[in-house]
Design a protein around this motif. Sequence first.
Motif, PDB file in Angstrom:
ATOM      1  N   LEU A  78      41.246 118.797  18.458  1.00 57.77           N
ATOM      2  CA  LEU A  78      40.742 120.085  18.939  1.00 57.77           C
ATOM      3  C   LEU A  78      39.629 120.670  18.076  1.00 57.77           C
ATOM      4  O   LEU A  78      38.989 121.633  18.471  1.00 57.77           O
ATOM      5  N   PRO A 122      36.472 119.821  17.240  1.00 58.82           N
ATOM      6  CA  PRO A 122      35.112 120.024  17.783  1.00 58.82           C
ATOM      7  C   PRO A 122      35.068 121.187  18.777  1.00 58.82           C
ATOM      8  O   PRO A 122      34.188 122.047  18.688  1.00 58.82           O
ATOM      9  N   THR A 123      36.014 121.185  19.697  1.00 59.04           N
ATOM     10  CA  THR A 123      36.017 122.249  20.697  1.00 59.04           C
ATOM     11  C   THR A 123      36.140 123.613  20.055  1.00 59.04           C
ATOM     12  O   THR A 123      35.386 124.536  20.363  1.00 59.04           O
ATOM     13  N   VAL A 171      32.958 124.859  18.219  1.00 60.83           N
ATOM     14  CA  VAL A 171      31.895 125.343  19.106  1.00 60.83           C
ATOM     15  C   VAL A 171      32.242 126.707  19.695  1.00 60.83           C
ATOM     16  O   VAL A 171      31.436 127.630  19.684  1.00 60.83           O
ATOM     17  N   ILE A 172      33.476 126.820  20.202  1.00 56.16           N
ATOM     18  CA  ILE A 172      33.727 128.088  20.873  1.00 56.16           C
ATOM     19  C   ILE A 172      33.860 129.250  19.915  1.00 56.16           C
ATOM     20  O   ILE A 172      33.506 130.379  20.239  1.00 56.16           O
ATOM     21  N   ILE A 173      34.336 129.003  18.708  1.00 58.39           N
ATOM     22  CA  ILE A 173      34.420 130.124  17.779  1.00 58.39           C
ATOM     23  C   ILE A 173      33.029 130.550  17.336  1.00 58.39           C
ATOM     24  O   ILE A 173      32.678 131.728  17.374  1.00 58.39           O
ATOM     25  N   THR A 174      32.221 129.584  16.950  1.00 57.14           N
ATOM     26  CA  THR A 174      30.901 129.931  16.435  1.00 57.14           C
ATOM     27  C   THR A 174      29.988 130.494  17.508  1.00 57.14           C
ATOM     28  O   THR A 174      29.280 131.467  17.272  1.00 57.14           O
ATOM     29  N   PHE A 175      30.000 129.869  18.666  1.00 61.75           N
ATOM     30  CA  PHE A 175      28.987 130.224  19.642  1.00 61.75           C
ATOM     31  C   PHE A 175      29.481 131.091  20.781  1.00 61.75           C
ATOM     32  O   PHE A 175      28.699 131.529  21.601  1.00 61.75           O
ATOM     33  N   ILE A 176      30.772 131.302  20.841  1.00 64.93           N
ATOM     34  CA  ILE A 176      31.259 132.179  21.894  1.00 64.93           C
ATOM     35  C   ILE A 176      32.001 133.366  21.310  1.00 64.93           C
ATOM     36  O   ILE A 176      31.652 134.518  21.579  1.00 64.93           O
ATOM     37  N   TYR A 177      32.989 133.128  20.468  1.00 67.42           N
ATOM     38  CA  TYR A 177      33.787 134.253  19.993  1.00 67.42           C
ATOM     39  C   TYR A 177      33.052 135.160  19.027  1.00 67.42           C
ATOM     40  O   TYR A 177      33.249 136.363  19.031  1.00 67.42           O
ATOM     41  N   ILE A 178      32.225 134.591  18.192  1.00 66.34           N
ATOM     42  CA  ILE A 178      31.497 135.465  17.267  1.00 66.34           C
ATOM     43  C   ILE A 178      30.518 136.372  18.019  1.00 66.34           C
ATOM     44  O   ILE A 178      30.544 137.592  17.819  1.00 66.34           O
ATOM     45  N   PRO A 179      29.677 135.845  18.899  1.00 65.49           N
ATOM     46  CA  PRO A 179      28.865 136.765  19.702  1.00 65.49           C
ATOM     47  C   PRO A 179      29.722 137.735  20.500  1.00 65.49           C
ATOM     48  O   PRO A 179      29.352 138.896  20.676  1.00 65.49           O
TER      49      PRO A 179
END
Lengths: 295, 420, 279
Positions: A17, A19-20, A23-31
Motif C-alpha cells: 500500500l 505507493p498508493t 501519492v494520495i497523502i502528498t497530492f490529495i490529502y495535503i491540498p
Amino acid sequence: MKGKGINFRKILPFLLLIPTLFVIITFIYIPAADSFEMSFNRENKFGTRTIFVGTENYGKIFTDPEYLSIFGFTAVYVGLTVFITVFLSFFLALLLNKNVPGSYVYRALIFIPYAVSPAIAGTLWTFMLDPVAGHVNYIITALFGQQIAWLTTEPYAFIALLAATVWKMLPFDIVFYIAGLQSVPDDLLESATLDGAGAFTKIWKIKFPLVSPITFYLVIMNIIAAMFRSFATIDVMTGGGPGGYTTTMMYKVYLDAFSYQKMGIASAESVVMFIMMAIVTVIYFIYGQKNVYYR
Amino acid sequence: MAKTKVQFWHAMSGWRIDLLNSMAEDFMELHPDIEVEVQYTGSYNDTLNKLIAGIKAGTPPNVVQVYEIGTRSMIDGQIAVPMQDMIDQDPDFDIATFMPQVLNYYRIDGKLYSMPFNSSNAILFYNKTMFEEAGLNPDKPPRNYEELKQACAALTEKDKNGNIVTSGITWNLHSWFFEQMLAMQDAPLVNNNNGRAAPPTEALLDNEAGMKFMTLWNELTEKDYMINTKKEDWTGARKLFLSQKVGMLITSTSDVVAMMDGAEENNFEVGAAFLPTPKDSPKGGAIIGGGSLWLIDGNPDEETKAAWEFVKFMAEAPQQIKWHEGTGYFPVRKDAVEQLLFEGYYTEYPDHLVALMQLLFSKQDYNTNGAIMGVFPEFRNTLENNVEKMINGQLTPEEVLEKTAETTDDLLEEYNELYE
Amino acid sequence: MNIKRKKVLDTTFTEIGLIVISFIIFSPLLLALTMSLQTPESVFSYPPKFFPQSFHWENYTQAFRAIPFARLLLNSALVATFITLGKVVTGVLAGYAFANFKFFGRSYIFAFLFATLFLPAETVMIVPLFMVMKEFGWINTYWALIIPFTASATNAFLFRQHFRTIPSELEDAAKIDGAGPMKFFLTILLPLSKSMIGGVVIINFVYSWNMYLWPMIVSMEDKMKTVQVGVKMLISGEGTNNWGIIMAGTLIAVLPTVVVFLALQNVFVKSLVRSGVKG
C-alpha cells in the motif's frame, strides 16, 4: 528469497500500500487540508486579503433556499443517471458479448463517447439540440410538428443533460460489464439451458447476480462520476440553467471556485459534499455488500 | 548576453494566437535583449485562475490580459503595477494620442491602471435582404424600441403549428447587453458613480432605464419576436443570424468581418446600425468591452521595465492597425484610426465605420465609462439566471431587476468587508 | 432445427439492435466528422446535415498548423501512458492487499483511500496542489503532469472487487505448492485478471488523456501542454470560431484513444472463457 516467512506476510500488505498511500497523502490529502482550512475564511481573488469567518460559509449553505434546491436537483440527477446508465449498459454489454459479426466495430463505436472530453461532448450535443437549426428538432418537427427549446426551458434542459451524461458514462460501464460477463463460466449457462431456463432467467438469475461485484463497483463509481465529474458538460450545455435549474452541487463549487474565485465558500461546499458522500458510501457499503455475491 | 524574459499570458484563441506570436517576434527584432514568451492560457476565466495560482505560488507572469470586468478586483488586489506609474516615468509616451473613449474604462481618478488591448462595443447587424422581403426599408434600420418592435413584427413568420420559421432579432443571453443598454440611456449600474468614485455599495440597475430594456426583452420574447439563446452563447446567436432565422443580431463589433463573410456565404446583404434606444430616454453611449493588459507586480525591476516596452510596442499605431485588421477590435489610438481612414479602409468596411461612429458619438461620463465592481462575474451570472427565469415565465421584468439588485447588494457587502 | 432457427433469429435481432443503437450513440461524433469536413460558414446552414457532403480535408492540415499538434500528442501520450502505468501498478498492489490479506486497520485504511474520491480534486484543490508542485520544483514539468495522478482509489477498489471473485482454493493450492504470496500474485492472480487490467488501462488512459484544467494551470510553455489544452486553443468564447478546424482538431485528439481501445479490445474481450478453478 521471499519465503513463507510469517513476518513477511504480515508486513506485505503495508508494503503493497505504500505507493498508493504516498501519492494520495502528498497530492490529495495535503491540498485538501489546505482547502479545509480555507472553508473557514473569506478571501479575495488573489489571496491578498483574508478574513476569518468561522462557520459562516457553512451557515450560508444550509440557509440559502437556492442551495437547498441544488441539493434536490443533485439527488434526482445523480439517481436517475446512475439507474439508467447501469441498466442500459448491462443490456448493451449482453448484446455486445454475443460476438455477432461486426461486434468489434460496434464496441468501438459505442466506446467513443467516453473518449471525447466532457466539453466537446457538451458542444456536440448543444449543436444537435439547437432549437431552430439542430438535428434533433429537425427530426422531431418532421414527425410531431413541435419545436422544442431544449436547453433553455424546463424540463427539457434536464432531459438533455441526462441524455448527454448517460451517453458519456455508458462506455465506462459497458467495458467493465463485458469484462465481467467474460468470466461467467460457460458450463453454468449450459447446464441452465439444459435445465430448461429461458433467456430472461439466464440473464436475471445467473448473469446479473454473478456480475454483482461489478455492479456494486459501477453503481458507486457512477454516483461519484455524476456527482463530481459532470460539471464540464453542464457548463457547456446549460450553464447550470435555465435560471439555475440544472445546477448541481459540484457545478456550484465550480462556479464559486473558478468563475467567482470565492475560495472560502467553494471549500465549504466541497466539505459538505465530502461529508454527504461519506455518509452515502458508508450506507452503500453496509447495505450493498449484503447483496453482492462473491464466489 | 542574458536576455530579459517577459512572460505574456493572453486569452485570444484561434488564429489570433499566431497574430500575437508574430507581433511578439516583431518586437523581439527591435529589442534583441528582451525575450517575450507568449502563451495562450485559455479563456478569460482560465487565464485569471492561472494568474491567481501564479501569484499565490510566487511565480506570476509579467504581462497578462484580463477581462474588463476584472478591473476592480485587479486594483483592489494590489498585485499589479498601475500603467500610470510607468507612463509617468516615461517621457516618450504620449497619452494624448489615445482615444479617451477607450482609455476611460481603465482610468480611475485620472490614473490609468491597465493598457486597453482588445476593445469592442455592442452593435446591431441586420439582414437587408430579409428587410426588403418583409417590406421594410433596408436603409432604415430601427433606431428606437418602437421601431425595433415594428421591424420584428414584420420579420416574424410562423408555420401552421405555431413554430417559429423566422423571427425578428436575437442577442445571446448575456448581461453585457443589459449593461450596454443602460449606458446607452446614460444610466448607472451601481452607485458611487458606477463604482468609479469609490467601491460601490449598492446596485442601481433597477432604475427606469433598466426597466425599459428588461420590459422590451420580455415583450419581444413573449411575442416570439426574438429568439433567446442559452447563456452567453455567442455562437448560437451568430448562427441564428447567419442561417437567416432572425433578421437582426446584436453582437460584438469584433464580429464585423465574420458577419460580412458569413452574409456573403449565405447569400444575403448585411448592414450595421447603432444600438436602438428608447425614444424618450437620455442619450448616453456605448461601454468598452473586451480586455486590457496588466503589468504584474512581484517581478524583478528589469523584467517590469522590459514588459513595459512590450506593452508600449503593442499599443503603437502599426501594431494597433495590424491587430484591428486581424481581429476587429477597435484600434486604441487616434493616429491609427486616421491612417485607416486615409487608406480608404472604412469604405471597404463600412460596418467598422458604424462601430467607430457609435463609439465616437458616445457621451463620456461615469455611466458610459462602464461600471467597476469586484463581484462582476457573479453579478452577471445572477442577472442571467434571473433573465432565464423571466423567459420561462417565472419572473416579471420588475422582479428580475429587484432580485438581481438585492443579490448584488449582498455580494457587494460581502466583498467590501474584505477591505475594511 | 428449432434451436438453429432460434439462434439465427437471435443473432439477427441482436445485429439490428446493435446497428441502431451504435448509430444513435455514435451520431454526435458523426456530426463532428461532418463538421470537420465543412467550411466554417456552411456549418450553420439549414437544414442541418447528417452526413459529410463536402470533403474539406484542409481543415485537418490547418488544425496541424494552428497548434503544435505533434508535440501535444506526444506530451499527452507520455503523460497518459505513465499515469496509466502508475495507476495500474499501484491499483493491483493495493487491491491485492485489501482483497487477500487481513491486517490491522484494513477497513480504516480502505476508507481513508476511498474518501479521496469525495474530494473535488479538479477544482477547489488545484491551487493548493499547485503550491505543492512549487515546493517540489515541479511546475512546468512532466513530473507535475504525471506523479500526482499515479494512484487512485478507483483502481484499488476495482481490483479489490475483482480479486475477491477469485476462489480462495487457488491461493490455498499455491500455498501448498510452496509459492509465496508475491509468486502467487505474479504467476496466478495477475494472469487471471487480464480482462480487468485491459479495461482499467483503457479507462485510465482515456481519463488522463482528457485532462484539461490541470495541464492548463501547471504548464508554462506551449511545448509542455497536452492535446486537450491544444484543442481548447482553437475555440474562442466570444469570438467567431472556425468549427471545421475545431472539429478536425477534436477528432485528431480523440483518435489515439480509439486506437488504444481497439488494440485492447481483444485483451478484455475473450471469446474463450476459462473457468478459474481448472486453471
